[in-house]
Design a protein around this motif. Structure first.
Motif, PDB file in Angstrom:
ATOM      1  N   ARG A  45       1.635   7.521   1.048  1.00  0.00           N
ATOM      2  CA  ARG A  45       0.759   6.892   0.081  1.00  0.00           C
ATOM      3  C   ARG A  45       1.446   5.651  -0.487  1.00  0.00           C
ATOM      4  O   ARG A  45       2.649   5.673  -0.775  1.00  0.00           O
ATOM      5  CB  ARG A  45       0.426   7.872  -1.042  1.00  0.00           C
ATOM      6  CG  ARG A  45      -0.520   7.318  -2.096  1.00  0.00           C
ATOM      7  CD  ARG A  45      -0.746   8.331  -3.214  1.00  0.00           C
ATOM      8  NE  ARG A  45      -1.560   9.461  -2.771  1.00  0.00           N
ATOM      9  CZ  ARG A  45      -1.139  10.723  -2.760  1.00  0.00           C
ATOM     10  NH1 ARG A  45       0.085  11.030  -3.159  1.00  0.00           N
ATOM     11  NH2 ARG A  45      -1.952  11.681  -2.345  1.00  0.00           N
ATOM     12  N   GLU A  46       0.691   4.578  -0.635  1.00  0.00           N
ATOM     13  CA  GLU A  46       1.254   3.347  -1.143  1.00  0.00           C
ATOM     14  C   GLU A  46       0.369   2.761  -2.234  1.00  0.00           C
ATOM     15  O   GLU A  46      -0.850   2.934  -2.227  1.00  0.00           O
ATOM     16  CB  GLU A  46       1.434   2.320  -0.019  1.00  0.00           C
ATOM     17  CG  GLU A  46       0.138   1.863   0.625  1.00  0.00           C
ATOM     18  CD  GLU A  46       0.355   0.877   1.762  1.00  0.00           C
ATOM     19  OE1 GLU A  46       1.527   0.615   2.116  1.00  0.00           O
ATOM     20  OE2 GLU A  46      -0.647   0.369   2.301  1.00  0.00           O
ATOM     21  N   LEU A  47       0.999   2.071  -3.144  1.00  0.00           N
ATOM     22  CA  LEU A  47       0.275   1.386  -4.204  1.00  0.00           C
ATOM     23  C   LEU A  47      -0.286   0.088  -3.654  1.00  0.00           C
ATOM     24  O   LEU A  47       0.457  -0.758  -3.154  1.00  0.00           O
ATOM     25  CB  LEU A  47       1.197   1.109  -5.389  1.00  0.00           C
ATOM     26  CG  LEU A  47       0.579   0.358  -6.573  1.00  0.00           C
ATOM     27  CD1 LEU A  47      -0.546   1.159  -7.205  1.00  0.00           C
ATOM     28  CD2 LEU A  47       1.652   0.034  -7.607  1.00  0.00           C
ATOM     29  N   VAL A  48      -1.589  -0.068  -3.760  1.00  0.00           N
ATOM     30  CA  VAL A  48      -2.272  -1.244  -3.252  1.00  0.00           C
ATOM     31  C   VAL A  48      -2.385  -2.321  -4.323  1.00  0.00           C
ATOM     32  O   VAL A  48      -2.115  -3.499  -4.074  1.00  0.00           O
ATOM     33  CB  VAL A  48      -3.669  -0.875  -2.722  1.00  0.00           C
ATOM     34  CG1 VAL A  48      -4.430  -2.122  -2.283  1.00  0.00           C
ATOM     35  CG2 VAL A  48      -3.549   0.114  -1.571  1.00  0.00           C
ATOM     36  N   ALA A  49      -2.813  -1.927  -5.501  1.00  0.00           N
ATOM     37  CA  ALA A  49      -3.000  -2.857  -6.603  1.00  0.00           C
ATOM     38  C   ALA A  49      -2.998  -2.087  -7.903  1.00  0.00           C
ATOM     39  O   ALA A  49      -3.315  -0.895  -7.936  1.00  0.00           O
ATOM     40  CB  ALA A  49      -4.310  -3.637  -6.448  1.00  0.00           C
ATOM     41  N   SER A  50      -2.646  -2.753  -8.977  1.00  0.00           N
ATOM     42  CA  SER A  50      -2.666  -2.123 -10.285  1.00  0.00           C
ATOM     43  C   SER A  50      -3.038  -3.147 -11.340  1.00  0.00           C
ATOM     44  O   SER A  50      -2.919  -4.359 -11.124  1.00  0.00           O
ATOM     45  CB  SER A  50      -1.321  -1.474 -10.622  1.00  0.00           C
ATOM     46  OG  SER A  50      -0.286  -2.440 -10.688  1.00  0.00           O
TER      47      SER A  50
END
Length: 113
Positions: A45-50
């Protein structure tokens, strides 16, 4: 304790667009940092945008210029507008408090011709 529910996923052709929505059970103004994550088969799982409560944004390098994260404080919604989609964007997308450890069902995004 906050509940975040994703929606808006689906099947789209390469080059197409999709907008994901994240509905919060509380005022998003009370959440310091909310992110969109994704997990493709066989990958982490990866952070795409915040986006922070003061509007600061982060984008993974692979989606810069294509994805836009935004919020509607009145509706307690966080959006992820995805343009110029390619097959590599295929994944289950989740929204969560950044560094949170409780995950919902996510919404499936499939980019295929």
């Amino acid at each position: 304790q906050v509940q975040l529910v994703e929606s808006g996923g689906g099947l789209v052709q390469p080059g197409g667009s999709l907008r994901l929505s994240c509905a919060a059970s509380t005022s998003i103004s009370s959440l310091w940092n909310v992110g969109w994550y994704r997990q493709a088969p066989g990958k982490q799982r990866e952070l795409v945008a915040s986006i922070t409560n003061v509007g600061g944004t982060y984008y993974h390098y692979s989606v810069k210029g294509r994805f836009t994260i935004s919020r509607d404080n009145a509706k307690n919604l966080v959006y992820l507008q995805m343009n110029s989609l390619n097959p590599e964007d295929t994944a289950i997308y989740y929204c969560n408090i950044v560094r949170g450890n409780a995950w919902g069902q996510g919404t499936q995004v499939t980019v295929s011709s």
